[in-house]
Design a protein around this motif. Structure first.
Motif, PDB file in Angstrom:
ATOM      1  N   GLU A  33       0.929  -1.235   0.007  1.00 27.00           N
ATOM      2  CA  GLU A  33       0.010   0.010   0.061  1.00 27.00           C
ATOM      3  C   GLU A  33       0.855   1.507  -0.004  1.00 27.00           C
ATOM      4  OE1 GLU A  33      -3.746   1.957   2.154  1.00 27.00           O
ATOM      5  OE2 GLU A  33      -2.423   0.541   3.413  1.00 27.00           O
ATOM      6  N   LEU A  34       1.919   1.174   0.908  1.00 25.67           N
ATOM      7  CA  LEU A  34       2.895   2.413   0.951  1.00 25.67           C
ATOM      8  C   LEU A  34       3.515   2.628  -0.409  1.00 25.67           C
ATOM      9  CD1 LEU A  34       4.152   4.741   2.181  1.00 25.67           C
ATOM     10  CD2 LEU A  34       5.739   3.239   3.013  1.00 25.67           C
ATOM     11  N   LEU A  35       4.051   1.618  -0.998  1.00 26.54           N
ATOM     12  CA  LEU A  35       4.655   1.525  -2.370  1.00 26.54           C
ATOM     13  C   LEU A  35       3.591   2.149  -3.498  1.00 26.54           C
ATOM     14  CD1 LEU A  35       6.908  -1.457  -2.600  1.00 26.54           C
ATOM     15  CD2 LEU A  35       7.628   0.908  -2.611  1.00 26.54           C
ATOM     16  N   LEU A  36       2.328   1.559  -3.304  1.00 27.49           N
ATOM     17  CA  LEU A  36       1.510   2.130  -4.634  1.00 27.49           C
ATOM     18  C   LEU A  36       1.148   3.634  -4.120  1.00 27.49           C
ATOM     19  CD1 LEU A  36      -0.755  -1.022  -4.892  1.00 27.49           C
ATOM     20  CD2 LEU A  36       1.031  -0.215  -6.461  1.00 27.49           C
ATOM     21  N   ALA A  37       0.915   3.962  -2.987  1.00 30.77           N
ATOM     22  CA  ALA A  37       0.790   5.370  -2.620  1.00 30.77           C
ATOM     23  C   ALA A  37       2.064   6.308  -3.302  1.00 30.77           C
ATOM     24  CB  ALA A  37       0.607   5.565  -1.119  1.00 30.77           C
ATOM     25  N   GLU A  38       3.199   5.789  -3.069  1.00 35.04           N
ATOM     26  CA  GLU A  38       4.460   6.618  -3.599  1.00 35.04           C
ATOM     27  C   GLU A  38       4.393   6.535  -5.106  1.00 35.04           C
ATOM     28  OE1 GLU A  38       8.253   6.000  -1.808  1.00 35.04           O
ATOM     29  OE2 GLU A  38       7.280   4.975  -0.337  1.00 35.04           O
ATOM     30  N   ALA A  39       3.966   5.519  -5.837  1.00 38.49           N
ATOM     31  CA  ALA A  39       3.715   5.496  -7.045  1.00 38.49           C
ATOM     32  C   ALA A  39       2.658   6.412  -7.673  1.00 38.49           C
ATOM     33  CB  ALA A  39       3.509   3.956  -7.457  1.00 38.49           C
ATOM     34  N   SER A  40       1.611   6.361  -6.980  1.00 37.95           N
ATOM     35  CA  SER A  40       0.525   7.181  -7.329  1.00 37.95           C
ATOM     36  C   SER A  40       0.871   8.785  -7.195  1.00 37.95           C
ATOM     37  CB  SER A  40      -0.740   7.040  -6.366  1.00 37.95           C
ATOM     38  OG  SER A  40      -1.633   8.196  -6.613  1.00 37.95           O
ATOM     39  N   ILE A  41       1.883   9.059  -6.325  1.00 35.07           N
ATOM     40  CA  ILE A  41       2.361  10.416  -5.948  1.00 35.07           C
ATOM     41  C   ILE A  41       3.183  10.683  -7.188  1.00 35.07           C
ATOM     42  CG2 ILE A  41       3.807  11.875  -4.708  1.00 35.07           C
ATOM     43  CD1 ILE A  41       2.507  10.341  -2.187  1.00 35.07           C
ATOM     44  N   HIS A  42       4.003  10.036  -7.588  1.00 35.97           N
ATOM     45  CA  HIS A  42       4.837  10.298  -8.750  1.00 35.97           C
ATOM     46  C   HIS A  42       4.307   9.674 -10.088  1.00 35.97           C
ATOM     47  CE1 HIS A  42       8.565  10.988  -6.333  1.00 35.97           C
ATOM     48  NE2 HIS A  42       7.753  10.030  -5.452  1.00 35.97           N
ATOM     49  N   GLN A  43       3.059   9.566 -10.134  1.00 41.81           N
ATOM     50  CA  GLN A  43       2.199   9.301 -11.522  1.00 41.81           C
ATOM     51  C   GLN A  43       2.728   8.185 -12.147  1.00 41.81           C
ATOM     52  OE1 GLN A  43       1.804  13.119 -13.231  1.00 41.81           O
ATOM     53  NE2 GLN A  43       1.888  14.357 -11.618  1.00 41.81           N
ATOM     54  N   LEU A  44       3.084   7.231 -11.660  1.00 40.65           N
ATOM     55  CA  LEU A  44       3.079   6.064 -12.178  1.00 40.65           C
ATOM     56  C   LEU A  44       1.846   5.395 -12.660  1.00 40.65           C
ATOM     57  CD1 LEU A  44       5.762   4.339 -12.987  1.00 40.65           C
ATOM     58  CD2 LEU A  44       5.696   3.300 -10.887  1.00 40.65           C
ATOM     59  N   SER A  45       1.766   5.114 -13.830  1.00 40.58           N
ATOM     60  CA  SER A  45       0.386   4.530 -14.189  1.00 40.58           C
ATOM     61  C   SER A  45       0.012   3.005 -13.769  1.00 40.58           C
ATOM     62  CB  SER A  45       0.092   4.422 -15.867  1.00 40.58           C
ATOM     63  OG  SER A  45       0.974   3.321 -16.078  1.00 40.58           O
ATOM     64  N   GLU A  46      -1.101   2.665 -13.555  1.00 41.60           N
ATOM     65  CA  GLU A  46      -1.460   1.321 -13.130  1.00 41.60           C
ATOM     66  C   GLU A  46      -0.957   0.258 -13.998  1.00 41.60           C
ATOM     67  OE1 GLU A  46      -5.527  -1.325 -11.936  1.00 41.60           O
ATOM     68  OE2 GLU A  46      -5.665   0.765 -12.184  1.00 41.60           O
ATOM     69  N   ASN A  47      -1.076   0.650 -15.125  1.00 37.46           N
ATOM     70  CA  ASN A  47      -0.745  -0.406 -16.304  1.00 37.46           C
ATOM     71  C   ASN A  47       0.912  -0.544 -16.203  1.00 37.46           C
ATOM     72  OD1 ASN A  47      -3.233  -0.633 -17.380  1.00 37.46           O
ATOM     73  ND2 ASN A  47      -2.886   0.581 -18.907  1.00 37.46           N
ATOM     74  N   THR A  48       1.556   0.494 -16.091  1.00 40.71           N
ATOM     75  CA  THR A  48       3.095   0.217 -15.734  1.00 40.71           C
ATOM     76  C   THR A  48       3.419  -0.466 -14.620  1.00 40.71           C
ATOM     77  OG1 THR A  48       3.301   2.355 -16.886  1.00 40.71           O
ATOM     78  CG2 THR A  48       4.963   1.699 -15.556  1.00 40.71           C
ATOM     79  N   ILE A  49       2.871  -0.470 -13.470  1.00 45.05           N
ATOM     80  CA  ILE A  49       3.047  -1.037 -12.142  1.00 45.05           C
ATOM     81  C   ILE A  49       2.684  -2.475 -12.307  1.00 45.05           C
ATOM     82  CG2 ILE A  49       2.019  -1.342  -9.817  1.00 45.05           C
ATOM     83  CD1 ILE A  49       1.518   1.656  -9.911  1.00 45.05           C
ATOM     84  N   GLN A  50       1.508  -2.663 -13.095  1.00 50.57           N
ATOM     85  CA  GLN A  50       1.006  -4.020 -13.405  1.00 50.57           C
ATOM     86  C   GLN A  50       2.263  -4.779 -14.024  1.00 50.57           C
ATOM     87  OE1 GLN A  50      -2.855  -3.893 -14.797  1.00 50.57           O
ATOM     88  NE2 GLN A  50      -3.593  -4.014 -12.747  1.00 50.57           N
ATOM     89  N   GLU A  51       2.594  -4.010 -15.187  1.00 50.88           N
ATOM     90  CA  GLU A  51       3.654  -4.584 -16.194  1.00 50.88           C
ATOM     91  C   GLU A  51       4.571  -5.182 -15.380  1.00 50.88           C
ATOM     92  OE1 GLU A  51       4.000  -1.875 -19.363  1.00 50.88           O
ATOM     93  OE2 GLU A  51       1.978  -2.369 -20.089  1.00 50.88           O
ATOM     94  N   GLU A  52       5.458  -4.095 -14.584  1.00 52.35           N
ATOM     95  CA  GLU A  52       6.448  -4.171 -13.763  1.00 52.35           C
ATOM     96  C   GLU A  52       6.659  -5.350 -12.727  1.00 52.35           C
ATOM     97  OE1 GLU A  52       9.346  -2.782 -14.168  1.00 52.35           O
ATOM     98  OE2 GLU A  52       8.996  -1.341 -15.983  1.00 52.35           O
ATOM     99  N   VAL A  53       5.324  -5.635 -12.228  1.00 54.19           N
ATOM    100  CA  VAL A  53       5.254  -6.492 -11.305  1.00 54.19           C
ATOM    101  C   VAL A  53       5.190  -7.847 -12.031  1.00 54.19           C
ATOM    102  CG1 VAL A  53       3.412  -7.506  -9.832  1.00 54.19           C
ATOM    103  CG2 VAL A  53       3.847  -5.279  -9.457  1.00 54.19           C
ATOM    104  N   THR A  54       4.363  -8.087 -13.152  1.00 51.16           N
ATOM    105  CA  THR A  54       4.644  -9.236 -13.829  1.00 51.16           C
ATOM    106  C   THR A  54       5.871  -9.695 -14.143  1.00 51.16           C
ATOM    107  OG1 THR A  54       2.224  -8.836 -14.750  1.00 51.16           O
ATOM    108  CG2 THR A  54       3.712 -10.120 -15.973  1.00 51.16           C
ATOM    109  N   GLN A  55       6.817  -8.659 -14.879  1.00 52.59           N
ATOM    110  CA  GLN A  55       8.062  -8.986 -15.163  1.00 52.59           C
ATOM    111  C   GLN A  55       8.979  -9.544 -14.027  1.00 52.59           C
ATOM    112  OE1 GLN A  55       9.525  -5.358 -17.100  1.00 52.59           O
ATOM    113  NE2 GLN A  55       9.086  -6.240 -19.169  1.00 52.59           N
TER     114      GLN A  55
END
Length: 124
Positions: free
Chosen positions: A95-117
């Motif tokens: 949750e904390l990492l995703l909150a930081e990702a949101s603040i830095h405007q990292l898209s959900e699609n990018t996050i999901q792609e990175e997690v998969t890789q």
């Protein structure tokens, strides 16, 4: 076994050791039952204080990643089943990492792609 320690990193050395050993276990570079170097050997190999390695080994032992036996040394533990305490900690940190990702405007699609890789590295 040689770990890469970054003395300039803000991450404490003991945590770097823990992180690298956990990744080694997850990627099967370290097999269950494999003997790890003693605290003294590891400290000598990577050029750090023995207490630093001892702290890392203690944390890894407490979390169930390694087993220590005075006669047989330190070994990689078997992979663990999912425990509620781990799942709770995982979700809080995620949750904390995703909150930081949101603040830095990292898209959900990018996050999901990175997690998969990243996760695919552990499935091989």
């Amino acid at each position: 076994m040689l770990l890469e320690i970054d003395t300039q990193s803000q991450t404490p050395i003991y945590q770097q050791i823990c992180n690298q050993l956990i990744i080694g276990i997850a990627t099967n570079k370290l097999q269950p039952g494999e003997v790890l170097p003693s605290v003294r050997q590891m400290a000598d190999e990577i050029g750090v204080n023995m207490m630093t390695v001892s702290k890392a080994y203690t944390l890894l032992k407490n979390d169930g990643y390694i087993l220590t036996d005075r006669r047989n040394g330190t070994k990689v533990a078997e992979k663990q089943s999912l425990e509620p305490s781990f799942q709770e900690r995982f979700l809080k940190e995620l949750e904390l990492l995703l909150a930081e990702a949101s603040i830095h405007q990292l898209s959900e699609n990018t996050i999901q792609e990175e997690v998969t890789q990243i996760y695919q590295k552990f499935e091989q």
